[in-house]
Write a protein that holds these residues in place. Sequence first.
Motif, PDB file in Angstrom:
ATOM      1  N   PRO A  85      12.829 109.520  63.434  1.00  0.00           N
ATOM      2  CA  PRO A  85      12.081 108.710  62.312  1.00  0.00           C
ATOM      3  C   PRO A  85      12.912 108.678  60.991  1.00  0.00           C
ATOM      4  CG  PRO A  85      10.672 109.896  63.531  1.00  0.00           C
ATOM      5  CD  PRO A  85      11.829 110.305  64.073  1.00  0.00           C
ATOM      6  N   TYR A  86      12.968 107.599  60.193  1.00  0.00           N
ATOM      7  CA  TYR A  86      13.771 107.423  58.916  1.00  0.00           C
ATOM      8  C   TYR A  86      15.112 107.663  58.888  1.00  0.00           C
ATOM      9  CZ  TYR A  86       8.914 107.384  56.905  1.00  0.00           C
ATOM     10  OH  TYR A  86       7.451 106.861  56.778  1.00  0.00           O
ATOM     11  N   SER A  87      15.780 107.662  59.953  1.00  0.00           N
ATOM     12  CA  SER A  87      17.234 107.980  59.979  1.00  0.00           C
ATOM     13  C   SER A  87      17.671 106.695  61.046  1.00  0.00           C
ATOM     14  CB  SER A  87      17.513 109.443  60.757  1.00  0.00           C
ATOM     15  OG  SER A  87      18.992 109.477  60.903  1.00  0.00           O
ATOM     16  N   GLY A  88      18.815 106.149  60.590  1.00  0.00           N
ATOM     17  CA  GLY A  88      19.284 105.034  61.186  1.00  0.00           C
ATOM     18  C   GLY A  88      20.706 104.530  60.572  1.00  0.00           C
ATOM     19  N   PRO A  89      21.147 103.356  60.925  1.00  0.00           N
ATOM     20  CA  PRO A  89      22.439 103.412  60.717  1.00  0.00           C
ATOM     21  C   PRO A  89      22.571 102.666  59.352  1.00  0.00           C
ATOM     22  CG  PRO A  89      21.515 101.898  62.729  1.00  0.00           C
ATOM     23  CD  PRO A  89      20.420 102.622  62.088  1.00  0.00           C
ATOM     24  N   SER A  90      23.819 102.785  58.698  1.00  0.00           N
ATOM     25  CA  SER A  90      24.205 102.491  57.489  1.00  0.00           C
ATOM     26  C   SER A  90      25.624 101.549  57.469  1.00  0.00           C
ATOM     27  CB  SER A  90      24.384 103.443  56.295  1.00  0.00           C
ATOM     28  OG  SER A  90      24.837 103.239  55.166  1.00  0.00           O
ATOM     29  N   ILE A  91      25.430 100.523  57.239  1.00  0.00           N
ATOM     30  CA  ILE A  91      26.728  99.603  57.645  1.00  0.00           C
ATOM     31  C   ILE A  91      27.256  98.822  56.234  1.00  0.00           C
ATOM     32  CG2 ILE A  91      27.466  97.410  58.704  1.00  0.00           C
ATOM     33  CD1 ILE A  91      24.199  98.735  59.615  1.00  0.00           C
ATOM     34  N   VAL A  92      28.555  99.380  56.055  1.00  0.00           N
ATOM     35  CA  VAL A  92      29.173  98.877  54.875  1.00  0.00           C
ATOM     36  C   VAL A  92      29.695  97.482  55.106  1.00  0.00           C
ATOM     37  CG1 VAL A  92      31.081  99.001  53.245  1.00  0.00           C
ATOM     38  CG2 VAL A  92      29.735 101.058  54.054  1.00  0.00           C
ATOM     39  N   LEU A  93      29.421  96.203  54.629  1.00  0.00           N
ATOM     40  CA  LEU A  93      29.732  95.009  54.875  1.00  0.00           C
ATOM     41  C   LEU A  93      31.080  94.552  54.708  1.00  0.00           C
ATOM     42  CD1 LEU A  93      26.431  93.014  53.790  1.00  0.00           C
ATOM     43  CD2 LEU A  93      26.875  94.187  56.070  1.00  0.00           C
ATOM     44  N   GLY A  94      31.776  94.071  55.435  1.00  0.00           N
ATOM     45  CA  GLY A  94      33.209  94.076  55.233  1.00  0.00           C
ATOM     46  C   GLY A  94      33.417  92.637  54.522  1.00  0.00           C
ATOM     47  N   PRO A  95      34.875  92.415  53.777  1.00  0.00           N
ATOM     48  CA  PRO A  95      35.399  91.308  53.135  1.00  0.00           C
ATOM     49  C   PRO A  95      34.811  89.855  53.533  1.00  0.00           C
ATOM     50  CG  PRO A  95      37.169  92.868  53.481  1.00  0.00           C
ATOM     51  CD  PRO A  95      35.959  93.300  54.199  1.00  0.00           C
ATOM     52  N   LYS A  96      35.031  89.697  54.981  1.00  0.00           N
ATOM     53  CA  LYS A  96      34.575  88.510  55.532  1.00  0.00           C
ATOM     54  C   LYS A  96      33.040  88.192  55.306  1.00  0.00           C
ATOM     55  CE  LYS A  96      38.029  87.934  59.007  1.00  0.00           C
ATOM     56  NZ  LYS A  96      38.280  87.545  60.593  1.00  0.00           N
ATOM     57  N   VAL A  97      32.208  89.181  55.355  1.00  0.00           N
ATOM     58  CA  VAL A  97      30.640  88.944  55.233  1.00  0.00           C
ATOM     59  C   VAL A  97      30.696  88.628  53.717  1.00  0.00           C
ATOM     60  CG1 VAL A  97      28.617  90.057  55.518  1.00  0.00           C
ATOM     61  CG2 VAL A  97      30.080  90.462  57.135  1.00  0.00           C
ATOM     62  N   LEU A  98      31.329  89.290  52.842  1.00  0.00           N
ATOM     63  CA  LEU A  98      30.860  89.182  51.501  1.00  0.00           C
ATOM     64  C   LEU A  98      30.964  87.727  51.076  1.00  0.00           C
ATOM     65  CD1 LEU A  98      32.468  92.610  49.968  1.00  0.00           C
ATOM     66  CD2 LEU A  98      30.132  92.094  50.750  1.00  0.00           C
ATOM     67  N   LYS A  99      32.230  86.990  51.623  1.00  0.00           N
ATOM     68  CA  LYS A  99      32.341  85.892  51.217  1.00  0.00           C
ATOM     69  C   LYS A  99      31.174  84.875  51.730  1.00  0.00           C
ATOM     70  CE  LYS A  99      37.566  86.287  51.456  1.00  0.00           C
ATOM     71  NZ  LYS A  99      38.571  85.765  52.247  1.00  0.00           N
ATOM     72  N   ARG A 100      30.294  85.457  52.489  1.00  0.00           N
ATOM     73  CA  ARG A 100      29.310  84.454  52.832  1.00  0.00           C
ATOM     74  C   ARG A 100      28.074  84.412  51.944  1.00  0.00           C
ATOM     75  NH1 ARG A 100      29.567  82.152  57.515  1.00  0.00           N
ATOM     76  NH2 ARG A 100      27.531  81.373  57.088  1.00  0.00           N
ATOM     77  N   PHE A 101      28.127  85.165  51.003  1.00  0.00           N
ATOM     78  CA  PHE A 101      27.171  85.314  49.696  1.00  0.00           C
ATOM     79  C   PHE A 101      27.612  84.052  48.825  1.00  0.00           C
ATOM     80  CE2 PHE A 101      26.634  89.620  50.869  1.00  0.00           C
ATOM     81  CZ  PHE A 101      25.055  89.987  50.600  1.00  0.00           C
ATOM     82  N   THR A 102      26.479  83.456  48.302  1.00  0.00           N
ATOM     83  CA  THR A 102      26.770  82.327  47.292  1.00  0.00           C
ATOM     84  C   THR A 102      26.284  82.403  46.036  1.00  0.00           C
ATOM     85  OG1 THR A 102      24.691  81.182  48.186  1.00  0.00           O
ATOM     86  CG2 THR A 102      26.602  80.523  49.340  1.00  0.00           C
ATOM     87  N   ASP A 103      26.796  81.842  45.283  1.00  0.00           N
ATOM     88  CA  ASP A 103      26.243  81.691  43.638  1.00  0.00           C
ATOM     89  C   ASP A 103      25.004  80.806  43.662  1.00  0.00           C
ATOM     90  OD1 ASP A 103      25.643  81.645  41.220  1.00  0.00           O
ATOM     91  OD2 ASP A 103      27.811  81.289  40.585  1.00  0.00           O
ATOM     92  N   GLY A 104      23.977  81.634  43.831  1.00  0.00           N
ATOM     93  CA  GLY A 104      22.517  80.957  43.789  1.00  0.00           C
ATOM     94  C   GLY A 104      21.694  81.562  45.007  1.00  0.00           C
ATOM     95  N   ASN A 105      21.175  80.727  45.807  1.00  0.00           N
ATOM     96  CA  ASN A 105      19.967  81.303  46.681  1.00  0.00           C
ATOM     97  C   ASN A 105      20.751  81.662  47.969  1.00  0.00           C
ATOM     98  OD1 ASN A 105      17.898  80.933  45.299  1.00  0.00           O
ATOM     99  ND2 ASN A 105      17.512  78.851  45.906  1.00  0.00           N
ATOM    100  N   ASN A 106      20.750  82.777  48.380  1.00  0.00           N
ATOM    101  CA  ASN A 106      21.018  83.568  49.865  1.00  0.00           C
ATOM    102  C   ASN A 106      19.938  84.134  50.480  1.00  0.00           C
ATOM    103  OD1 ASN A 106      24.042  84.330  49.126  1.00  0.00           O
ATOM    104  ND2 ASN A 106      23.026  84.430  47.221  1.00  0.00           N
ATOM    105  N   THR A 107      19.760  83.213  51.644  1.00  0.00           N
ATOM    106  CA  THR A 107      18.562  83.507  52.659  1.00  0.00           C
ATOM    107  C   THR A 107      19.148  84.816  53.521  1.00  0.00           C
ATOM    108  OG1 THR A 107      18.150  81.130  52.768  1.00  0.00           O
ATOM    109  CG2 THR A 107      17.336  82.602  54.706  1.00  0.00           C
ATOM    110  N   VAL A 108      18.321  85.845  53.656  1.00  0.00           N
ATOM    111  CA  VAL A 108      18.721  87.000  54.277  1.00  0.00           C
ATOM    112  C   VAL A 108      17.607  87.204  55.260  1.00  0.00           C
ATOM    113  CG1 VAL A 108      18.930  89.484  54.251  1.00  0.00           C
ATOM    114  CG2 VAL A 108      19.728  88.137  52.155  1.00  0.00           C
TER     115      VAL A 108
END
Length: 369
Positions: free
Chosen positions: A149-172
């Motif tokens: 409990p309370y212990s799980g994965p920690s993932i650093v998002l790579g450059p390709k993922v970062l490019k998916r963020f947009t200026d404005g609304n981002n749906t997660v």
Amino acid sequence: MRPARRSRRAGALAAAVALLLTVFAPAADADLSTASPAPPYLQGTGERFWASSNKAWSGARELTPDASSNPLSKPPGKADPDTVVWASRCTAAAQTVTFRRTLRLPGRPTKATFTIAPVFPFSVPTPFKTFKLALNGATVTQGKLTGTPYSGPSIVLGPKVLKRFTDGNNTVAVTVVRGPLPKKQKRCNTSSADLTGVVFRLFGDLDADLSLVDASVPTTKYYPAATQVHAVVNLSLTNKGPSGVIKGGIFKVRVGGISDLVNLSESTTQIPGTFPSAPPLDQCETTTVTPKPNLVVEIRCEMGAMPAGRVAHLSLGLEQTFASTEFHEATSTLQWTVSHPMDSSSDNQRGAQIVWCGTLSTKPECATG
């Protein structure tokens, strides 16, 4: 200090404008940056975002009190709550739950991390199976959700993922698959003893490069003196990204050694070779710092939001008068700077000078113009 006369003199200057230091093409007017004040998951000055699991995610029921450490240093009561969440109804049978949220961000982060951990009674084995994180409709990371409990994965998002963020609304969207409850656990989320859910966070850093570097604005420009001379100076500001900036920056110009100065961008009449007032440099004030005969004028613009890739301009009209041109040289100086908490670069200060060449000058530059 008293305000300098502004647009009412622009027409007179326009009629005599004869010199252009530099001219640029106008930029697009799109502006989707985060409005100020910032939302709970975005730092007030825009450098970081931190979105925790809480009821702001659709489909989420908060199961614990807010445990946020206020990592964005928000005002009291303005931080994004940090809670354990699960579906509104917890069943003994297997469940797949998706939590969704729209994050309005000023562009692409420079780095981002996603963490998720299961929460279940220590006395039973974990019922959780897998997790999936989707950003703007695409799965960007997924894996097994096992452990204590309370212990799980920690993932650093790579450059390709970062490019998916947009200026404005981002749906997660965060999707969690949970198997049936263990036999020893008859119920879930009826009390702290049978607490069953997840805690997750999506956070990262935002950084922009506000640049004043432009090769077409010369460090020194030579012009022949006359009884009355006018010049237009177009200064540019570029956001090289990768992030946009939110409202809150300052663009400042100081000009000395002139007879008069007008912010031509504020002119009600469009003057050829100039750029009209437009975001993010549309909130400017002109002030006389030192009165004539040693006139120094400052223009201070409170910047609005500026997306990555945007170019902004400020057009100045300079007037210089000479009782006689029988002198060697005279100089007018320009200094301009930009500052914003999201800007970590060093190319945000520039200077230039105009050398007015009298008839007694022997400088080669004055001879060639």
